[in-house]
Design an enzyme around this catalytic site. Structure first.
Site, mmCIF file in Angstrom:
data_model
loop_
_atom_site.group_PDB
_atom_site.id
_atom_site.type_symbol
_atom_site.label_atom_id
_atom_site.label_comp_id
_atom_site.label_asym_id
_atom_site.label_seq_id
_atom_site.Cartn_x
_atom_site.Cartn_y
_atom_site.Cartn_z
ATOM 1 N N ASP A 1 0.859 -1.173 0.000
ATOM 2 C CA ASP A 1 0.000 0.000 0.000
ATOM 3 C C ASP A 1 0.905 1.236 0.000
ATOM 4 O OD1 ASP A 1 -3.255 0.538 1.560
ATOM 5 O OD2 ASP A 1 -2.140 1.724 0.108
HETATM 6 C C1 GLC Z 1 -4.320 4.326 -0.444
HETATM 7 C C2 GLC Z 1 -5.219 3.167 -0.054
HETATM 8 C C3 GLC Z 1 -5.280 2.071 -1.062
HETATM 9 C C4 GLC Z 1 -5.106 2.642 -2.452
HETATM 10 C C5 GLC Z 1 -3.702 3.197 -2.544
HETATM 11 C C6 GLC Z 1 -3.427 3.821 -3.920
HETATM 12 O O1 GLC Z 1 -3.607 4.771 0.661
HETATM 13 O O2 GLC Z 1 -4.947 2.572 1.206
HETATM 14 O O3 GLC Z 1 -6.541 1.418 -0.903
HETATM 15 O O4 GLC Z 1 -5.295 1.616 -3.421
HETATM 16 O O5 GLC Z 1 -3.437 4.161 -1.531
HETATM 17 O O6 GLC Z 1 -4.255 4.902 -4.119
#
Ligand code: GLC
Length: 721
Positions: A264
């Site tokens: 993440d």
């Molecule tokens: C965010 C979220 C995740 C998302 C990622 C990219 O922090 O936790 O669900 O896919 O970043 O945007």
């Protein structure tokens, strides 16, 4: 791990020419910054593309931008390795569908797949190769803003949602390549964060992990999901981004997942904040050991891996394994054959059909919970439409609306004016989302007094729910309650439409004072026409709640799958589980929802009431539409194991189905059952199937009053010591 033999000669040839920096570049995903989904980074992705130090970009879309970035990679970097592009296409890309928590209320596997397929067509044409979806974190705490992104409180529903979404996103195009790689997230137990605080610890038992939070991801892996994203959280003290046992052990080795693991946003370097890594090199090593292939947005892989390699904390083989998986993914997406695949393909011919599907998804997601005196379908000749959510083109799209534009929304105002062309529809905003407007309430009350009926649209803006949006008071804002109070006092019948992305705590007077009550959710681009279709009777509502709706914040988490306890709730016995200051049951239960038709069920029947451990049987029930309008009934199949080696949930959802019936029509609904469906994890977390009785419940919701019961006996199978 992907064996080298599986890696194509082409990928091996590219790897053989790569420097260490270029290899690590393939493991780095950077944001271009069109959409902010986390703290901005220090990078200039375009410079890094030229130097071969980035393998994929996120949060950028659009043909020109994608084409230029890809051109730089393919034509100007040393090895010309194509990029891939990721984006959170969670409930539509340009034609926006209801937020997932809303669309899950359709309980329609085919719809969930169709909307994912349409999302893939739109994202593919904008140059996107991976969506960071489906989000399948079971959620039961309404304080947690990300409840909006999942399919509600139940593991089975989230698992079915996962299957449908992966099939839809990853459907192959005419050339046989998948349009959009799905990335199931967030592995795992993110929905169990302490007190609903986003990013907080998730201290769950091994049992709860395996019974509740892992099944949706197992389903996604069985459906060949292309990627998985670990959660930000630590699970019982082990940060998921470094959870070797659950990722390399369970996910890759036991389940055989050979796709990509994408961290993440910034999560690898945040292992230092978790206190499990002293520096970027340690963070990078932990993540790589655990199975992470791509570091999204952090400096850990780019800066930490070279140091970790020097220290001997990681091997070049481990890095090569990850690089091989990334390049194999790009090859699987056809990017080595045509790096510009999909970009700019003309999909305009299908736009009307995709907007029609968006409307259909919204119609099937909006839940009707009250309809006193059959107020709906609305027959009024003059309608006072009131409330800030009636004219909220951006907010009706909900959070994570990808490239969806409010300018393309059809609002509730517009929808009702089109849908009730023969009536006079006035509109008064009444107030802003969280503040009064001068004279707003007076205008609204005047409008109400001049009309036969009121449609009151209140709720929340789209940023009040979603990531980093935990709330201790998940309620309708005071300004909107003041508006509602004044409008109720005008004395006209009120249709209350709650435009929300999570269950909000509702005052009794707001619910009781509404003649009709609908959960409109944030239902996407076509919310206006969809709501008008329901209010006018053009569409008979068929949605059911996929999440219990607490009466107070203090009551959350509340869900149908709780365990019985030694003192099951007894309203006549104070010495039983419950509250002094709130009812035991939620305001609305899982599965609740009504329509304009009415159905009856015959008695439940089992082909065989007693089966052995290897046998199957079928549960049958006749369903009749006893009304004068066609309708769709939803039936849930729950099970209860009354005596087992460990305590078992009060109800476990085993299946759901929908049946469309003409007025007066009767049909037989059947559920296929295998004895093995009733095995459970014993005290050692090993699968166990006992002989004995299983109580089966079929009905329209998880409320006891909605369920019929029949007992199935499993007649053999050694009762292990
Ligand atoms: C965010 C979220 C995740 C998302 C990622 C990219 O922090 O936790 O669900 O896919 O970043 O945007």
């Amino acid at each position: 791990m992907m064996s080298r033999a599986e890696v194509s000669a082409r990928v091996r040839a590219v790897m053989a020419r790569m420097t260490l920096a270029e290899k690590i570049g393939q493991l780095s995903m950077l944001a271009d910054g069109l959409v902010e989904t986390g703290p901005p980074g220090p990078h200039n992705p375009f410079t890094m593309i030229l130097e071969g130090r980035v393998g994929s970009l996120l949060n950028v879309w659009g043909r020109d931008l994608i084409r230029e970035a890809q051109r730089k990679a393919v034509e100007e970097s040393r090895l010309g390795v194509p990029l891939f592009f990721g984006l959170d296409v969670v409930h539509g890309h340009r034609s926006i569908h209801p937020v997932p928590l809303g669309e899950a209320c359709a309980f329609d596997r085919e719809l969930w797949e169709q909307t994912a397929r349409d999302s893939a067509i739109e994202a593919f044409s904008d140059g996107i190769h991976m969506t960071f979806a489906p989000m399948i974190d079971v959620a039961r705490d309404i304080r947690w803003g990300r409840i909006v992104e999942c399919a509600g409180e139940d593991p089975y529903v989230n698992a079915e949602f996962a299957r449908a979404r992966v099939r839809g996103y990853q459907a192959a195009d005419a050339e046989g390549f998948m349009r959009l790689a799905a990335c199931a997230k967030h592995f795992c137990a993110y929905g169990a964060v302490l007190a609903g605080r986003d990013y907080a610890e998730a201290d769950v038992s091994e049992r709860t992990l395996h019974e509740v939070y892992l099944p949706p991801f197992k389903a996604a892996v069985e459906e060949s999901v292309a990627a998985i994203m670990p959660a930000f959280v630590d699970v019982a003290g082990v940060a998921m981004t470094a959870h070797e046992k659950l990722m390399r052990g369970l996910l890759r080795t036991q389940w055989g997942f050979d796709g990509l693991i994408v961290s993440d946003y910034n999560a690898v370097s945040e292992l230092m904040n978790h206190g499990v890594a002293a520096d970027l090199a340690e963070a990078a090593a932990l993540a790589l050991h655990a199975g992470v292939d791509i570091d999204m947005m952090s400096e850990a892989f780019p800066q930490g891996l070279p140091v970790a390699l020097e220290r001997g904390a990681v091997s070049l083989e481990q890095i090569d394994d990850a690089v091989a998986r990334v390049l194999a993914f790009k090859e699987r997406m056809g990017l080595f054959d045509d790096p510009y695949r999909g970009i700019g393909v003309d999909i305009s011919a299908g736009r009307a059909a995709r907007r029609a599907l968006s409307r259909e998804a919204a119609r099937r997601s909006i839940v009707l919970l009250r309809n006193e005196d059959a107020m709906l379908p609305l027959r009024a000749k003059s309608i006072a439409l009131i409330g800030p959510l009636a004219d909220a083109p951006e907010d009706q799209l909900g959070a994570w609306a990808s490239a969806g534009a409010g300018a393309e929304s059809i609002t509730i105002v517009e929808g009702l004016r089109r849908g009730f062309a023969g009536a006079h529809v006035s509109f008064a905003r009444g107030c802003a989302f969280t503040a009064p407007i001068d004279g707003g309430v007076d205008d609204a009350v005047m409008g109400a007094r001049d009309a036969d009926a009121v449609v009151l649209c209140i709720g929340e803006d789209r940023l009040s729910t979603g990531e980093a949006a935990s709330r201790t008071k998940p309620e309708i804002p005071a300004a909107q309650l003041d508006l509602a109070r004044a409008v109720y006092a005008a004395g006209k019948p009120v249709v209350l439409v709650l435009c929300v992305s999570r269950p909000l705590v509702l005052p009794d007077w707001l619910v009781d004072g509404a003649r009709a009550l609908l959960i409109g959710w944030h239902a996407g681009s076509e919310m206006g026409p969809a709501l008008a279709d329901i209010l006018s009777g053009a569409f008979n509502p068929s949605a059911r709640l996929c999440v219990s709706w607490p009466t107070t914040t203090g009551q959350t988490p509340v869900f149908f799958g709780m365990r019985p306890t030694g003192r099951p709730h007894d309203p006549n016995n104070g010495w039983s589980t419950g509250f002094l200051d709130a009812p035991y049951a939620p305001r609305f239960s899982f599965g609740e929802g009504i329509g304009y038709a009415h159905f009856t069920r015959g008695s439940l029947r089992l082909d065989e009431a007693t089966i052995n451990r290897h046998a199957v049987t079928t549960l049958r029930v006749d369903v009749t539409n006893v009304s004068e309008v066609p309708g769709v009934e939803t039936l849930f199949l729950f099970a209860r194991d009354p005596v087992a080696q460990v305590t078992r949930p009060l109800l476990e959802l085993k299946d759901f189905t929908k049946v469309a019936l003409a007025p007066g029509e009767t049909t037989q609904v059947s559920f296929s059952l295998r004895a093995s469906d009733f095995s459970y994890l014993d005290s050692e977390l090993q699968p166990r199937l006992d002989n004995g009785v299983i109580r089966l419940f079929v009905g329209a919701s998880a409320r006891a009053s909605d369920l019929d019961c029949i007992e199935l006996t499993i007649a053999d199978g050694p009762r292990e010591a």
